[in-house]
Design a protein around this motif. Structure first.
Motif, PDB file in Angstrom:
ATOM      1  N   SER A 116       0.829  -1.207   0.000  1.00 51.21           N
ATOM      2  CA  SER A 116       0.000   0.000   0.000  1.00 51.21           C
ATOM      3  C   SER A 116       0.860   1.252   0.000  1.00 51.21           C
ATOM      4  O   SER A 116       0.556   2.239  -0.698  1.00 51.21           O
ATOM      5  CB  SER A 116      -0.941  -0.007   1.215  1.00 51.21           C
ATOM      6  N   ARG A 117       1.951   1.220   0.778  1.00 52.77           N
ATOM      7  CA  ARG A 117       2.843   2.378   0.796  1.00 52.77           C
ATOM      8  C   ARG A 117       3.524   2.569  -0.549  1.00 52.77           C
ATOM      9  O   ARG A 117       3.693   3.700  -1.026  1.00 52.77           O
ATOM     10  CB  ARG A 117       3.902   2.196   1.905  1.00 52.77           C
ATOM     11  N   ARG A 165       2.350   1.804  -3.466  1.00 52.99           N
ATOM     12  CA  ARG A 165       1.394   2.385  -4.420  1.00 52.99           C
ATOM     13  C   ARG A 165       1.262   3.888  -4.218  1.00 52.99           C
ATOM     14  O   ARG A 165       1.094   4.649  -5.189  1.00 52.99           O
ATOM     15  CB  ARG A 165       0.040   1.686  -4.280  1.00 52.99           C
ATOM     16  N   GLU A 166       1.342   4.337  -2.994  1.00 53.17           N
ATOM     17  CA  GLU A 166       1.310   5.780  -2.717  1.00 53.17           C
ATOM     18  C   GLU A 166       2.543   6.465  -3.304  1.00 53.17           C
ATOM     19  O   GLU A 166       2.452   7.552  -3.886  1.00 53.17           O
ATOM     20  CB  GLU A 166       1.246   6.019  -1.200  1.00 53.17           C
TER      21      GLU A 166
END
Length: 450
Positions: free
Chosen positions: A409-410, A412-413
């Motif tokens: 998730s990080r 993708r950010e």
């Protein structure tokens, strides 16, 4: 024996071989001054008529790697087949002379054999060979040649076979069970020859599991897979034909050639980090192991003052090679970069240069390498250091940005802010000296070094 003249024209030179069915002699045609092989077959042998079948088969074949039949003679006790003498050494003799045959050579020999068998199958009256064994394969100037067609059969006559004539340890099971052989019988024979070239031993079905597992340590997994498929007990489980087997071997050969070509190239892979302790040493060792698995010598060179290699040397079993280069678990390492690059160029076609933290003093050297890998921090408190490093290399489009210690998730950010730059997330691997890299890790490194 050497003074004997047979049939007023063949001077016997020596015995080439004795067998249970025939004796083979080397002779000189006194008028033509050319060498001939003479196969002498006892007339009282139970398989005399079948052995004469060799002459019937060979007279219709024309191939540079198959002997030509020149003559046929008889006396009261024997029949004689006079054929072309194929000069060279048998595969059996070659294997006994060598500690091992290189895998590339094994594959090349087997592809040649497949070509020969395909020729036999493509003739007007297709022929099955049916007795592939190391004595019947001659190596002449690195080329495979087939001799002794005594067990061969025209394909449309295999249903009438009531004999085996297969060589123990090389003959397919169906030759002893009464079932009609087909092309898959020769596929099995190729499998036994592969096994023999790798191990130096014949293949015994009752020892299948123990043999395959314990004796093929120096054989690659793909070649083992091909061999096991050929050696299946039931024909339906083998390759459907020699053409399919050859295709598999060609695919493996092309991969091997590609690896060889890669090993001839001298490339430098530069690794730097946006901050200290971001994982450049760890990544460098993983890449060195990646090349080691491909049998390509890669040297990890410490181009920074971290002294990590010295710490590693004190913790792991090591072997000193020369000039301060050490080997640790198949990874060649040079602490503190004490050798100039040209000195190791030929010995190590791949150099992995670990620059540690990227800065004003080393970024130009980093960018001059063939492949540039920048290990970045992706956490909030690491972004400032990451941005400083990006300013040094932002104009170089070949740099690949690797984010370590971040979850999906990080990552993708992070991608939202990196635009069109090439970015990757480093897979988790706790021990870079674990040995064989996993599939995911190797795929990741494939992307980095392509």
């Amino acid at each position: 024996m050497t003074s004997q003249i047979w049939f007023h024209k063949y001077q016997i030179i020596k015995v080439l071989g004795h067998g249970g069915t025939a004796d083979v002699f080397l002779s000189l045609h006194t008028k033509l001054n050319t060498l001939r092989a003479i196969k002498r077959i006892r007339k009282d042998h139970i398989l005399h008529s079948q052995l004469l079948n060799e002459a019937r088969i060979l007279k219709n074949l024309c191939h540079s790697c198959i002997p030509i039949i020149f003559d046929f003679e008889e006396d009261t006790g024997y029949s004689y087949i006079i054929e072309e003498y194929i000069e060279g050494q048998s595969l059996k003799v070659l294997r006994n002379q060598l500690e091992h045959i290189p895998e590339d050579t094994i594959i090349e020999f087997t592809i040649q054999l497949c070509d020969l068998l395909q020729y036999l199958y493509s003739t007007h009256n297709p022929v099955l060979y049916l007795d592939l064994n190391p004595d019947n394969i001659i190596i002449s100037k690195n080329q495979i040649k087939l001799i002794d067609f005594g067990a061969s059969s025209f394909q449309n006559e295999t249903g009438n076979r009531n004999y085996s004539l297969g060589t123990k340890g090389f003959a397919a099971p169906e030759l002893y069970s009464g079932h009609a052989p087909d092309e898959r019988t020769d596929v099995y024979g190729i499998g036994t020859l592969l096994y023999y070239m790798v191990t130096g031993k014949s293949y015994i079905i009752s020892e299948q599991k123990r043999s395959i597992q314990n004796k093929l340590g120096n054989c690659s997994a793909p070649l083992q897979g091909i061999m096991k498929r050929c050696l299946q007990y039931y024909p339906m489980l083998r390759y459907s034909g020699v053409f399919v087997l050859k295709k598999k071997l060609l695919e493996l050969h092309q991969k091997s050639v590609k690896v060889k070509d890669e090993s001839r190239k001298s490339i430098t892979i530069a690794i730097a980090g946006t901050q200290e302790r971001i994982g450049t040493t760890h990544l460098g060792i993983l890449i060195a192991n990646y090349y080691s698995q491909k049998s390509i010598k890669a040297l990890y060179m410490e181009k920074n003052n971290s002294n990590h290699v010295s710490s590693i040397l004190s913790s792991y079993k090591k072997n000193k090679i020369k000039e301060s280069i050490y080997l640790i678990n198949n990874c060649y390492m040079l602490p503190g970069c004490r050798i100039h690059l040209p000195v190791v160029s030929e010995t190590y076609p791949v150099k992995i240069l670990d620059y540690g933290k990227l800065n004003q003093d080393n970024y130009e050297d980093f960018l001059n390498s063939d492949i540039q890998l920048l290990v970045c921090g992706g956490k909030e408190w690491e972004l400032e250091e990451t941005e400083k490093a990006l300013k040094l290399v932002c104009d170089k489009k070949t740099v690949k940005y690797l984010f370590n210690f971040v979850d999906g998730s990080r990552f993708r950010e992070i991608l939202k802010y990196m635009g069109k730059l090439t970015c990757c997330r480093v897979p988790y691997e706790p021990d870079p000296f674990a040995g064989q890299n996993g599939k995911i890790l190797n795929q990741f490194i494939d992307q980095l070094v392509e």
